[in-house]
Design a protein around this motif. Structure first.
Motif, PDB file in Angstrom:
ATOM      1  N   GLY A 287     -19.585 -24.479  19.958  1.00  0.00           N
ATOM      2  CA  GLY A 287     -19.699 -25.930  19.855  1.00  0.00           C
ATOM      3  C   GLY A 287     -19.295 -26.641  21.132  1.00  0.00           C
ATOM      4  N   THR A 288     -19.451 -25.971  22.277  1.00  0.00           N
ATOM      5  CA  THR A 288     -19.075 -26.569  23.555  1.00  0.00           C
ATOM      6  C   THR A 288     -20.263 -27.311  24.161  1.00  0.00           C
ATOM      7  OG1 THR A 288     -19.620 -24.459  24.618  1.00  0.00           O
ATOM      8  CG2 THR A 288     -17.308 -24.883  24.108  1.00  0.00           C
ATOM      9  N   CYS A 289     -19.936 -28.301  24.975  1.00  0.00           N
ATOM     10  CA  CYS A 289     -20.947 -29.073  25.686  1.00  0.00           C
ATOM     11  C   CYS A 289     -20.554 -29.107  27.156  1.00  0.00           C
ATOM     12  CB  CYS A 289     -21.033 -30.497  25.125  1.00  0.00           C
ATOM     13  SG  CYS A 289     -22.174 -31.588  26.015  1.00  0.00           S
ATOM     14  N   TYR A 290     -21.470 -28.657  28.020  1.00  0.00           N
ATOM     15  CA  TYR A 290     -21.243 -28.681  29.462  1.00  0.00           C
ATOM     16  C   TYR A 290     -22.090 -29.781  30.080  1.00  0.00           C
ATOM     17  CZ  TYR A 290     -19.065 -24.072  28.947  1.00  0.00           C
ATOM     18  OH  TYR A 290     -18.255 -23.023  28.590  1.00  0.00           O
ATOM     19  N   CYS A 291     -21.442 -30.680  30.799  1.00  0.00           N
ATOM     20  CA  CYS A 291     -22.126 -31.739  31.539  1.00  0.00           C
ATOM     21  C   CYS A 291     -21.948 -31.436  33.030  1.00  0.00           C
ATOM     22  CB  CYS A 291     -21.534 -33.105  31.218  1.00  0.00           C
ATOM     23  SG  CYS A 291     -21.504 -33.536  29.460  1.00  0.00           S
ATOM     24  N   CYS A 292     -23.006 -31.047  33.688  1.00  0.00           N
ATOM     25  CA  CYS A 292     -22.937 -30.656  35.093  1.00  0.00           C
ATOM     26  C   CYS A 292     -23.433 -31.809  35.953  1.00  0.00           C
ATOM     27  CB  CYS A 292     -23.765 -29.397  35.331  1.00  0.00           C
ATOM     28  SG  CYS A 292     -23.310 -28.019  34.231  1.00  0.00           S
TER      29      CYS A 292
ATOM     30  N   ASP B  26     -20.007 -23.600  46.852  1.00  0.00           N
ATOM     31  CA  ASP B  26     -19.848 -22.218  47.302  1.00  0.00           C
ATOM     32  C   ASP B  26     -18.813 -21.454  46.477  1.00  0.00           C
ATOM     33  OD1 ASP B  26     -21.737 -22.681  49.261  1.00  0.00           O
ATOM     34  OD2 ASP B  26     -20.255 -23.148  50.809  1.00  0.00           O
ATOM     35  N   SER B  27     -17.815 -22.164  45.964  1.00  0.00           N
ATOM     36  CA  SER B  27     -16.754 -21.498  45.208  1.00  0.00           C
ATOM     37  C   SER B  27     -17.050 -21.416  43.716  1.00  0.00           C
ATOM     38  CB  SER B  27     -15.426 -22.234  45.417  1.00  0.00           C
ATOM     39  OG  SER B  27     -15.513 -23.576  44.958  1.00  0.00           O
ATOM     40  N   ASP B  28     -18.158 -22.014  43.280  1.00  0.00           N
ATOM     41  CA  ASP B  28     -18.494 -21.997  41.855  1.00  0.00           C
ATOM     42  C   ASP B  28     -18.957 -20.615  41.416  1.00  0.00           C
ATOM     43  OD1 ASP B  28     -18.153 -24.434  40.329  1.00  0.00           O
ATOM     44  OD2 ASP B  28     -19.488 -25.374  41.774  1.00  0.00           O
ATOM     45  N   GLU B  29     -18.664 -20.313  40.163  1.00  0.00           N
ATOM     46  CA  GLU B  29     -19.202 -19.126  39.513  1.00  0.00           C
ATOM     47  C   GLU B  29     -19.955 -19.564  38.264  1.00  0.00           C
ATOM     48  OE1 GLU B  29     -16.099 -16.365  38.697  1.00  0.00           O
ATOM     49  OE2 GLU B  29     -15.497 -16.142  40.800  1.00  0.00           O
ATOM     50  N   TYR B  30     -20.962 -18.786  37.882  1.00  0.00           N
ATOM     51  CA  TYR B  30     -21.747 -19.114  36.700  1.00  0.00           C
ATOM     52  C   TYR B  30     -21.157 -18.426  35.483  1.00  0.00           C
ATOM     53  CZ  TYR B  30     -25.121 -21.029  39.960  1.00  0.00           C
ATOM     54  OH  TYR B  30     -25.717 -21.777  40.945  1.00  0.00           O
ATOM     55  N   PHE B  31     -21.157 -19.139  34.369  1.00  0.00           N
ATOM     56  CA  PHE B  31     -20.626 -18.561  33.146  1.00  0.00           C
ATOM     57  C   PHE B  31     -21.528 -17.414  32.677  1.00  0.00           C
ATOM     58  CE2 PHE B  31     -18.709 -22.830  33.002  1.00  0.00           C
ATOM     59  CZ  PHE B  31     -17.392 -22.466  32.812  1.00  0.00           C
TER      60      PHE B  31
ATOM     61  N   SER C 168     -33.769 -43.408  19.486  1.00  0.00           N
ATOM     62  CA  SER C 168     -35.211 -43.380  19.709  1.00  0.00           C
ATOM     63  C   SER C 168     -35.572 -43.280  21.190  1.00  0.00           C
ATOM     64  CB  SER C 168     -35.844 -44.657  19.128  1.00  0.00           C
ATOM     65  OG  SER C 168     -35.332 -45.793  19.791  1.00  0.00           O
ATOM     66  N   THR C 169     -34.583 -43.225  22.079  1.00  0.00           N
ATOM     67  CA  THR C 169     -34.839 -43.164  23.508  1.00  0.00           C
ATOM     68  C   THR C 169     -35.398 -41.803  23.887  1.00  0.00           C
ATOM     69  OG1 THR C 169     -33.041 -44.694  23.928  1.00  0.00           O
ATOM     70  CG2 THR C 169     -33.817 -43.399  25.790  1.00  0.00           C
ATOM     71  N   GLN C 170     -36.437 -41.787  24.709  1.00  0.00           N
ATOM     72  CA  GLN C 170     -37.009 -40.543  25.179  1.00  0.00           C
ATOM     73  C   GLN C 170     -36.605 -40.308  26.628  1.00  0.00           C
ATOM     74  OE1 GLN C 170     -41.236 -40.808  24.495  1.00  0.00           O
ATOM     75  NE2 GLN C 170     -41.024 -39.717  22.571  1.00  0.00           N
ATOM     76  N   HIS C 171     -36.412 -39.045  26.970  1.00  0.00           N
ATOM     77  CA  HIS C 171     -36.051 -38.674  28.327  1.00  0.00           C
ATOM     78  C   HIS C 171     -36.905 -37.495  28.762  1.00  0.00           C
ATOM     79  CE1 HIS C 171     -32.484 -41.226  28.278  1.00  0.00           C
ATOM     80  NE2 HIS C 171     -32.176 -40.711  27.117  1.00  0.00           N
ATOM     81  N   PHE C 172     -37.016 -37.310  30.059  1.00  0.00           N
ATOM     82  CA  PHE C 172     -37.600 -36.106  30.611  1.00  0.00           C
ATOM     83  C   PHE C 172     -36.536 -35.011  30.565  1.00  0.00           C
ATOM     84  CE2 PHE C 172     -39.855 -39.376  33.223  1.00  0.00           C
ATOM     85  CZ  PHE C 172     -41.137 -39.092  32.801  1.00  0.00           C
ATOM     86  N   SER C 173     -36.846 -33.889  29.950  1.00  0.00           N
ATOM     87  CA  SER C 173     -35.929 -32.745  29.971  1.00  0.00           C
ATOM     88  C   SER C 173     -36.746 -31.479  29.850  1.00  0.00           C
ATOM     89  CB  SER C 173     -34.912 -32.803  28.832  1.00  0.00           C
ATOM     90  OG  SER C 173     -34.040 -33.893  28.977  1.00  0.00           O
ATOM     91  N   ARG C 174     -36.254 -30.412  30.448  1.00  0.00           N
ATOM     92  CA  ARG C 174     -36.971 -29.135  30.404  1.00  0.00           C
ATOM     93  C   ARG C 174     -35.982 -28.013  30.177  1.00  0.00           C
ATOM     94  NH1 ARG C 174     -41.997 -27.449  32.013  1.00  0.00           N
ATOM     95  NH2 ARG C 174     -42.213 -25.252  32.556  1.00  0.00           N
ATOM     96  N   LYS C 175     -36.289 -27.136  29.222  1.00  0.00           N
ATOM     97  CA  LYS C 175     -35.401 -26.030  28.902  1.00  0.00           C
ATOM     98  C   LYS C 175     -35.365 -25.038  30.055  1.00  0.00           C
ATOM     99  CE  LYS C 175     -34.025 -23.247  24.950  1.00  0.00           C
ATOM    100  NZ  LYS C 175     -34.331 -22.887  23.547  1.00  0.00           N
ATOM    101  N   THR C 176     -34.192 -24.438  30.269  1.00  0.00           N
ATOM    102  CA  THR C 176     -34.021 -23.508  31.381  1.00  0.00           C
ATOM    103  C   THR C 176     -33.068 -22.394  30.974  1.00  0.00           C
ATOM    104  OG1 THR C 176     -33.284 -23.315  33.686  1.00  0.00           O
ATOM    105  CG2 THR C 176     -32.123 -24.905  32.320  1.00  0.00           C
ATOM    106  N   LEU C 177     -33.160 -21.262  31.672  1.00  0.00           N
ATOM    107  CA  LEU C 177     -32.208 -20.162  31.476  1.00  0.00           C
ATOM    108  C   LEU C 177     -31.002 -20.296  32.397  1.00  0.00           C
ATOM    109  CD1 LEU C 177     -34.688 -17.142  31.185  1.00  0.00           C
ATOM    110  CD2 LEU C 177     -33.546 -18.382  29.328  1.00  0.00           C
ATOM    111  N   GLN C 178     -30.995 -21.334  33.222  1.00  0.00           N
ATOM    112  CA  GLN C 178     -29.882 -21.560  34.149  1.00  0.00           C
ATOM    113  C   GLN C 178     -28.573 -21.736  33.383  1.00  0.00           C
ATOM    114  OE1 GLN C 178     -29.697 -22.051  37.838  1.00  0.00           O
ATOM    115  NE2 GLN C 178     -27.654 -21.622  37.080  1.00  0.00           N
ATOM    116  N   ALA C 179     -27.545 -20.967  33.724  1.00  0.00           N
ATOM    117  CA  ALA C 179     -26.243 -21.083  33.077  1.00  0.00           C
ATOM    118  C   ALA C 179     -25.413 -22.169  33.757  1.00  0.00           C
ATOM    119  CB  ALA C 179     -25.500 -19.750  33.154  1.00  0.00           C
ATOM    120  N   PRO C 180     -24.534 -22.852  33.014  1.00  0.00           N
ATOM    121  CA  PRO C 180     -23.625 -23.814  33.656  1.00  0.00           C
ATOM    122  C   PRO C 180     -22.639 -23.094  34.570  1.00  0.00           C
ATOM    123  CG  PRO C 180     -23.037 -23.491  31.350  1.00  0.00           C
ATOM    124  CD  PRO C 180     -24.331 -22.766  31.568  1.00  0.00           C
TER     125      PRO C 180
END
Length: 232
Positions: free
Chosen positions: A68-73, A79-84, A19-31
């Motif tokens: 069925g994957t879950c990404y926790c960022c 600088d060396s990261d790439e987006y999926f 029942s816990t509520q959180h602030f969250s907003r949908k985004t097109l940002q890829a992990p």
């Protein structure tokens, strides 16, 4: 804490936190590649709860619908990261401002602002903001207008700047926000009257009051993410 222990504890508390509520907003940002990846998640809801339970800080959580994957960022992309690559996934920004944004309390909610000194046409600027989970700033009150003035004054590097803000004049010459509602507060102080000048910008030279211009004009812009106290 190893993953197996975390999954056991997570399973024990999932009913308590349902029942816990959180602030969250949908985004097109890829992990990105340094995000933590886990398998076996059937929904964005279980992914979100797991990420919040395991990590103290969280910049984005994302669920791969097919795999069925879950990404926790839990860290900003380096600088060396790439987006999926684009995939069938749902991604959300948790209840605090994402990287490169600055948060302000606004009424009972929060707004996150990012000032961008790159020249874009109106719709190009709006696309950038929407891809990040927000939109061009919506100046719908004097309070918001004053926040914008203060923020851009701190961020700008040039003596004078212009920024796109949310506002389009329709065929009936009515100014509207992007959700088609009519402006309930206006920063407009100068209108050219030209039939193609249907987009709104704020100018530092005029104390950040607004003028109109055409869609091919290029200007800096200001993105806003509005975070409400509600479940997605």
């Amino acid at each position: 804490m190893n993953l197996s222990m975390a999954m056991v504890l997570f399973s024990c508390i999932i009913l308590i936190t349902a029942s816990t509520q959180h602030f969250s907003r949908k985004t097109l940002q890829a992990p990105w590649t340094s995000c933590n990846r886990y398998n076996g998640f059937t929904s964005i809801l279980t992914c979100e709860r797991f990420c919040r339970f395991v990590f103290d800080s969280l910049y984005l959580f994302s669920h791969g619908v097919i795999e069925g994957t879950c990404y926790c960022c839990d860290k900003k992309p380096g600088d060396s990261d790439e987006y999926f690559p684009d995939d069938v996934r749902e991604s959300y920004i948790p209840g605090f401002c994402p990287f490169n944004y600055t948060g302000y309390t606004y009424n009972e909610h929060m707004i996150c602002l990012r000032y961008e000194e790159s020249m874009k046409k109106y719709h190009q600027a709006a696309d950038v903001c929407q891809h990040e989970g927000g939109d061009l700033i919506r100046l719908d009150s004097l309070t918001k207008h004053n926040i914008m003035r203060s923020f851009v004054e701190e961020e700008r590097t040039l003596a004078e700047v212009e920024v796109w803000v949310q506002g389009i004049r329709d065929a009936n010459l009515t100014w509207r926000y992007h959700d088609s509602t009519q402006l309930n507060y206006t920063c407009l102080r100068g209108v050219t009257g030209e039939p193609t000048d249907n987009y709104m910008r704020a100018r530092s030279a005029g104390s950040y009051n607004c003028n109109d211009h055409n869609e091919n004009y290029r200007s800096f812009f200001l993105c806003e993410i509005y975070i409400r106290d509600s479940w997605f």
